[in-house]
Design an enzyme around this catalytic site. Sequence first.
Site, PDB file in Angstrom:
ATOM      1  N   ASP A 239      26.768 -16.229 -18.831  1.00  0.00           N
ATOM      2  CA  ASP A 239      27.689 -16.617 -17.764  1.00  0.00           C
ATOM      3  C   ASP A 239      26.943 -17.117 -16.528  1.00  0.00           C
ATOM      4  O   ASP A 239      27.419 -18.015 -15.827  1.00  0.00           O
ATOM      5  CB  ASP A 239      28.577 -15.426 -17.385  1.00  0.00           C
ATOM      6  CG  ASP A 239      29.641 -15.142 -18.442  1.00  0.00           C
ATOM      7  OD1 ASP A 239      29.868 -16.013 -19.302  1.00  0.00           O
ATOM      8  OD2 ASP A 239      30.222 -14.047 -18.411  1.00  0.00           O
ATOM      9  N   GLY A 240      25.772 -16.545 -16.253  1.00  0.00           N
ATOM     10  CA  GLY A 240      24.999 -16.984 -15.096  1.00  0.00           C
ATOM     11  C   GLY A 240      24.594 -18.443 -15.197  1.00  0.00           C
ATOM     12  O   GLY A 240      24.582 -19.168 -14.204  1.00  0.00           O
TER      13      GLY A 240
END
Length: 298
Positions: free
Chosen positions: A77-78
Amino acid sequence: MTAFATIGLIGRLDNERARYSMERLITFLQSRQLDFTLESQTAAVLGSDAAVGAARQVAELDSLGRHCDLVIVVGGDGSLLGAARALTSYGVPLLGVNRGRLGFLTDITPEDIEEKVGEVLDGHYLEESRFLLNMEVRRGGRLMGRGDALNDVVMHPGEFIHMLEFELSIDGHFVTSQCADGMIVSTPTGSTAYALSGGGPIMHPKLDAIGLVPMNPHTLSSRPMVIDGNSEIKITVGQSRGSKAMVTCDGQIHVESRTGDEIFIHKKPQKLTLIHPLNHNFYERCRTKLGWGGHLLD
Protein backbone atom coordinates in the site's frame (compact mmCIF):
# COMPACT_ATOMS: atom_id res chain seq x y z
CA MET A 1 -9.23 -4.35 -28.12
CA THR A 2 -7.64 -3.37 -24.83
CA ALA A 3 -9.16 -0.64 -22.66
CA PHE A 4 -5.69 0.86 -22.05
CA ALA A 5 -3.05 1.32 -24.73
CA THR A 6 0.06 2.37 -22.82
CA ILE A 7 0.80 1.00 -19.35
CA GLY A 8 3.11 2.51 -16.74
CA LEU A 9 4.85 0.16 -14.33
CA ILE A 10 6.05 1.02 -10.84
CA GLY A 11 7.53 -1.55 -8.48
CA ARG A 12 9.05 -1.65 -5.06
CA LEU A 13 11.39 -4.49 -5.96
CA ASP A 14 13.27 -4.90 -2.68
CA ASN A 15 12.88 -8.67 -2.64
CA GLU A 16 12.97 -11.51 -5.15
CA ARG A 17 9.23 -12.17 -4.92
CA ALA A 18 8.34 -8.62 -5.91
CA ARG A 19 10.90 -8.67 -8.72
CA TYR A 20 9.49 -11.97 -9.97
CA SER A 21 5.96 -10.52 -9.99
CA MET A 22 7.12 -7.51 -11.99
CA GLU A 23 8.91 -9.70 -14.53
CA ARG A 24 5.84 -11.91 -14.79
CA LEU A 25 3.65 -8.85 -15.38
CA ILE A 26 6.01 -7.57 -18.08
CA THR A 27 5.99 -10.95 -19.83
CA PHE A 28 2.19 -10.88 -19.79
CA LEU A 29 2.03 -7.37 -21.26
CA GLN A 30 4.45 -8.42 -23.98
CA SER A 31 2.23 -11.38 -24.81
CA ARG A 32 -0.59 -8.88 -25.33
CA GLN A 33 1.71 -6.73 -27.50
CA LEU A 34 1.15 -3.71 -25.28
CA ASP A 35 3.48 -0.75 -24.87
CA PHE A 36 4.69 -0.17 -21.33
CA THR A 37 6.80 2.51 -19.67
CA LEU A 38 9.00 1.72 -16.67
CA GLU A 39 9.39 4.13 -13.79
CA SER A 40 13.09 5.02 -13.56
CA GLN A 41 13.86 3.52 -10.13
CA THR A 42 12.01 0.34 -11.08
CA ALA A 43 14.10 0.11 -14.25
CA ALA A 44 17.29 0.66 -12.23
CA VAL A 45 16.49 -2.30 -9.97
CA LEU A 46 15.67 -4.52 -12.93
CA GLY A 47 19.03 -3.48 -14.40
CA SER A 48 19.86 -4.45 -17.97
CA ASP A 49 17.30 -7.25 -18.14
CA ALA A 50 15.40 -7.91 -21.34
CA ALA A 51 12.38 -6.45 -19.56
CA VAL A 52 14.01 -3.02 -19.50
CA GLY A 53 14.98 -3.29 -23.15
CA ALA A 54 11.41 -4.17 -24.07
CA ALA A 55 10.02 -1.06 -22.39
CA ARG A 56 8.82 1.72 -24.65
CA GLN A 57 10.68 4.19 -22.47
CA VAL A 58 11.90 4.86 -18.93
CA ALA A 59 10.42 7.87 -17.13
CA GLU A 60 10.59 9.59 -13.76
CA LEU A 61 7.67 8.90 -11.42
CA ASP A 62 6.11 12.35 -11.68
CA SER A 63 6.09 12.24 -15.49
CA LEU A 64 4.53 8.80 -15.96
CA GLY A 65 1.13 10.44 -16.12
CA ARG A 66 2.07 12.19 -19.36
CA HIS A 67 3.00 8.94 -21.09
CA CYS A 68 0.46 6.39 -19.81
CA ASP A 69 -3.28 5.90 -19.53
CA LEU A 70 -2.97 3.26 -16.78
CA VAL A 71 -0.28 2.75 -14.13
CA ILE A 72 0.16 -0.62 -12.41
CA VAL A 73 1.93 -0.62 -9.06
CA VAL A 74 3.64 -3.80 -7.83
CA GLY A 75 4.30 -3.52 -4.10
CA GLY A 76 2.48 -2.69 -0.90
CA ASP A 77 0.00 0.00 0.00
CA GLY A 78 2.89 2.38 0.69
CA SER A 79 4.06 2.06 -2.91
CA LEU A 80 0.60 2.92 -4.18
CA LEU A 81 0.35 5.88 -1.79
CA GLY A 82 3.53 7.35 -3.25
CA ALA A 83 2.31 6.80 -6.80
CA ALA A 84 -1.04 8.39 -5.98
CA ARG A 85 0.53 11.59 -4.65
CA ALA A 86 2.75 11.89 -7.73
CA LEU A 87 0.18 11.02 -10.40
CA THR A 88 -3.23 12.23 -9.21
CA SER A 89 -2.87 15.60 -10.92
CA TYR A 90 -2.56 13.81 -14.30
CA GLY A 91 -5.83 11.90 -13.87
CA VAL A 92 -4.18 8.56 -14.70
CA PRO A 93 -5.87 5.58 -12.96
CA LEU A 94 -3.89 3.22 -10.71
CA LEU A 95 -4.10 -0.57 -10.36
CA GLY A 96 -2.27 -2.41 -7.58
CA VAL A 97 -0.63 -5.85 -7.43
CA ASN A 98 -0.01 -6.70 -3.78
CA ARG A 99 3.52 -7.54 -2.70
CA GLY A 100 3.19 -5.92 0.71
CA ARG A 101 1.67 -7.09 3.97
CA LEU A 102 -1.90 -5.83 4.28
CA GLY A 103 -2.88 -4.84 0.76
CA PHE A 104 -6.01 -2.73 1.25
CA LEU A 105 -5.21 -0.72 -1.88
CA THR A 106 -3.13 -3.18 -3.91
CA ASP A 107 -5.79 -5.83 -4.28
CA ILE A 108 -4.59 -8.19 -7.06
CA THR A 109 -2.74 -11.18 -5.62
CA PRO A 110 0.50 -12.29 -7.33
CA GLU A 111 -1.11 -15.61 -8.30
CA ASP A 112 -3.86 -13.82 -10.24
CA ILE A 113 -1.72 -11.38 -12.25
CA GLU A 114 -2.52 -12.73 -15.72
CA GLU A 115 -6.21 -13.36 -15.05
CA LYS A 116 -7.08 -10.15 -13.21
CA VAL A 117 -4.84 -7.77 -15.12
CA GLY A 118 -6.13 -9.35 -18.32
CA GLU A 119 -9.72 -8.66 -17.25
CA VAL A 120 -8.86 -5.02 -16.54
CA LEU A 121 -7.14 -4.63 -19.90
CA ASP A 122 -10.24 -6.08 -21.57
CA GLY A 123 -12.39 -3.41 -19.92
CA HIS A 124 -13.85 -5.58 -17.15
CA TYR A 125 -13.14 -3.64 -13.97
CA LEU A 126 -14.56 -1.38 -11.27
CA GLU A 127 -13.57 2.27 -11.08
CA GLU A 128 -13.45 4.07 -7.75
CA SER A 129 -12.77 7.72 -6.97
CA ARG A 130 -10.74 8.62 -3.87
CA PHE A 131 -9.83 12.08 -2.61
CA LEU A 132 -6.53 13.23 -1.14
CA LEU A 133 -5.77 15.83 1.50
CA ASN A 134 -3.61 18.90 0.97
CA MET A 135 -1.56 20.08 3.96
CA GLU A 136 0.30 23.35 4.50
CA VAL A 137 2.31 24.52 7.51
CA ARG A 138 2.37 28.32 7.81
CA ARG A 139 4.43 30.47 10.19
CA GLY A 140 3.28 34.05 10.46
CA GLY A 141 1.46 33.61 7.15
CA ARG A 142 4.59 32.28 5.42
CA LEU A 143 4.54 28.81 3.86
CA MET A 144 7.05 26.55 5.63
CA GLY A 145 6.15 23.23 4.06
CA ARG A 146 3.39 21.32 2.33
CA GLY A 147 2.35 17.84 1.26
CA ASP A 148 -0.46 15.68 -0.04
CA ALA A 149 -1.90 12.55 1.58
CA LEU A 150 -4.15 9.78 0.34
CA ASN A 151 -4.34 8.15 3.77
CA ASP A 152 -3.72 10.73 6.47
CA VAL A 153 -2.03 13.84 7.78
CA VAL A 154 -0.61 13.26 11.26
CA MET A 155 0.71 15.78 13.76
CA HIS A 156 2.94 13.95 16.24
CA PRO A 157 5.87 14.55 18.64
CA GLY A 158 8.47 13.14 16.26
CA GLU A 159 11.50 11.41 17.73
CA PHE A 160 10.70 12.07 21.39
CA ILE A 161 7.49 11.08 23.16
CA HIS A 162 5.82 14.05 24.81
CA MET A 163 2.42 15.71 24.99
CA LEU A 164 1.52 18.36 22.43
CA GLU A 165 -0.76 21.32 23.02
CA PHE A 166 -2.83 22.49 20.08
CA GLU A 167 -6.06 24.17 19.07
CA LEU A 168 -8.47 22.77 16.49
CA SER A 169 -10.68 24.93 14.28
CA ILE A 170 -13.02 23.78 11.49
CA ASP A 171 -14.32 26.15 8.81
CA GLY A 172 -13.19 29.12 10.88
CA HIS A 173 -14.99 27.92 14.04
CA PHE A 174 -12.96 27.15 17.15
CA VAL A 175 -13.66 23.56 18.23
CA THR A 176 -11.35 22.68 21.11
CA SER A 177 -7.91 22.90 22.64
CA GLN A 178 -6.19 19.67 23.56
CA CYS A 179 -3.20 18.05 25.16
CA ALA A 180 -2.44 14.81 23.34
CA ASP A 181 0.29 12.90 21.56
CA GLY A 182 -1.04 14.42 18.36
CA MET A 183 -3.88 14.30 15.86
CA ILE A 184 -4.66 12.05 12.90
CA VAL A 185 -6.61 13.68 10.07
CA SER A 186 -7.80 10.85 7.86
CA THR A 187 -9.55 10.33 4.54
CA PRO A 188 -11.98 7.42 4.16
CA THR A 189 -9.11 5.60 2.41
CA GLY A 190 -6.92 6.09 5.47
CA SER A 191 -9.60 5.09 7.95
CA THR A 192 -8.41 1.47 7.73
CA ALA A 193 -4.77 2.49 8.28
CA TYR A 194 -3.16 4.43 11.14
CA ALA A 195 -6.45 6.07 12.15
CA LEU A 196 -7.93 2.62 12.80
CA SER A 197 -5.03 1.77 15.13
CA GLY A 198 -5.71 5.05 16.93
CA GLY A 199 -9.34 4.10 17.63
CA GLY A 200 -10.92 5.95 14.72
CA PRO A 201 -14.01 4.78 12.82
CA ILE A 202 -13.88 2.81 9.58
CA MET A 203 -15.36 4.92 6.77
CA HIS A 204 -16.58 3.53 3.47
CA PRO A 205 -14.39 4.83 0.60
CA LYS A 206 -17.42 6.45 -1.08
CA LEU A 207 -18.04 8.78 1.86
CA ASP A 208 -17.25 12.47 1.41
CA ALA A 209 -15.94 12.83 4.93
CA ILE A 210 -12.79 13.43 6.98
CA GLY A 211 -11.96 11.71 10.26
CA LEU A 212 -10.27 13.49 13.18
CA VAL A 213 -8.66 11.08 15.65
CA PRO A 214 -6.81 12.48 18.69
CA MET A 215 -3.80 10.39 19.71
CA ASN A 216 -3.83 9.43 23.40
CA PRO A 217 -5.65 12.60 24.52
CA HIS A 218 -5.16 13.75 28.09
CA THR A 219 -8.92 13.79 28.75
CA LEU A 220 -11.56 11.08 28.83
CA SER A 221 -14.10 13.25 26.98
CA SER A 222 -12.04 13.51 23.78
CA ARG A 223 -13.42 11.30 21.01
CA PRO A 224 -12.86 10.86 17.26
CA MET A 225 -14.99 13.05 14.99
CA VAL A 226 -16.21 12.64 11.42
CA ILE A 227 -16.75 15.91 9.55
CA ASP A 228 -17.80 17.02 6.08
CA GLY A 229 -15.21 16.28 3.41
CA ASN A 230 -15.20 19.89 2.20
CA SER A 231 -14.19 21.26 5.59
CA GLU A 232 -11.17 23.50 6.12
CA ILE A 233 -9.20 22.27 9.14
CA LYS A 234 -6.75 24.43 11.05
CA ILE A 235 -4.52 23.12 13.83
CA THR A 236 -2.59 25.76 15.76
CA VAL A 237 0.49 24.39 17.50
CA GLY A 238 0.68 25.38 21.17
CA GLN A 239 3.46 25.30 23.74
CA SER A 240 5.52 22.10 23.63
CA ARG A 241 8.33 22.80 26.14
CA GLY A 242 10.95 23.50 23.52
CA SER A 243 10.24 20.42 21.44
CA LYS A 244 8.99 20.59 17.86
CA ALA A 245 5.90 18.90 16.48
CA MET A 246 6.20 17.01 13.20
CA VAL A 247 3.53 16.89 10.51
CA THR A 248 3.58 13.78 8.33
CA CYS A 249 1.66 12.95 5.15
CA ASP A 250 1.08 9.22 4.55
CA GLY A 251 4.12 8.52 6.74
CA GLN A 252 6.34 9.58 3.83
CA ILE A 253 6.48 13.40 3.84
CA HIS A 254 7.66 15.18 6.99
CA VAL A 255 7.42 18.88 7.85
CA GLU A 256 8.68 20.38 11.10
CA SER A 257 6.44 22.81 12.99
CA ARG A 258 6.91 25.11 15.98
CA THR A 259 4.82 26.86 18.58
CA GLY A 260 2.40 29.25 16.89
CA ASP A 261 2.53 27.54 13.50
CA GLU A 262 -0.76 26.91 11.75
CA ILE A 263 -1.43 23.64 9.96
CA PHE A 264 -4.10 23.92 7.26
CA ILE A 265 -5.70 20.77 5.86
CA HIS A 266 -8.36 20.49 3.18
CA LYS A 267 -9.44 18.26 0.32
CA LYS A 268 -7.25 18.30 -2.77
CA PRO A 269 -9.24 19.35 -5.89
CA GLN A 270 -7.93 16.52 -8.09
CA LYS A 271 -9.15 13.03 -7.27
CA LEU A 272 -7.46 9.66 -7.65
CA THR A 273 -9.05 6.93 -9.75
CA LEU A 274 -8.42 3.43 -8.45
CA ILE A 275 -9.04 0.41 -10.66
CA HIS A 276 -10.30 -2.82 -9.06
CA PRO A 277 -11.13 -6.27 -10.44
CA LEU A 278 -14.87 -6.95 -10.80
CA ASN A 279 -14.91 -9.14 -7.68
CA HIS A 280 -13.63 -6.31 -5.45
CA ASN A 281 -15.75 -5.82 -2.32
CA PHE A 282 -14.87 -3.38 0.46
CA TYR A 283 -16.55 -5.38 3.20
CA GLU A 284 -14.89 -8.60 2.07
CA ARG A 285 -11.54 -6.77 2.24
CA CYS A 286 -12.32 -5.74 5.82
CA ARG A 287 -13.23 -9.32 6.74
CA THR A 288 -10.08 -10.85 5.30
CA LYS A 289 -7.60 -8.10 6.21
CA LEU A 290 -8.95 -7.25 9.69
CA GLY A 291 -9.94 -10.75 10.73
CA TRP A 292 -13.67 -10.21 11.01
CA GLY A 293 -15.95 -13.22 11.47
CA GLY A 294 -17.56 -15.04 8.57
CA HIS A 295 -21.07 -16.45 8.12
CA LEU A 296 -22.38 -18.15 11.24
CA LEU A 297 -23.96 -20.99 9.26
CA ASP A 298 -20.89 -21.84 7.14
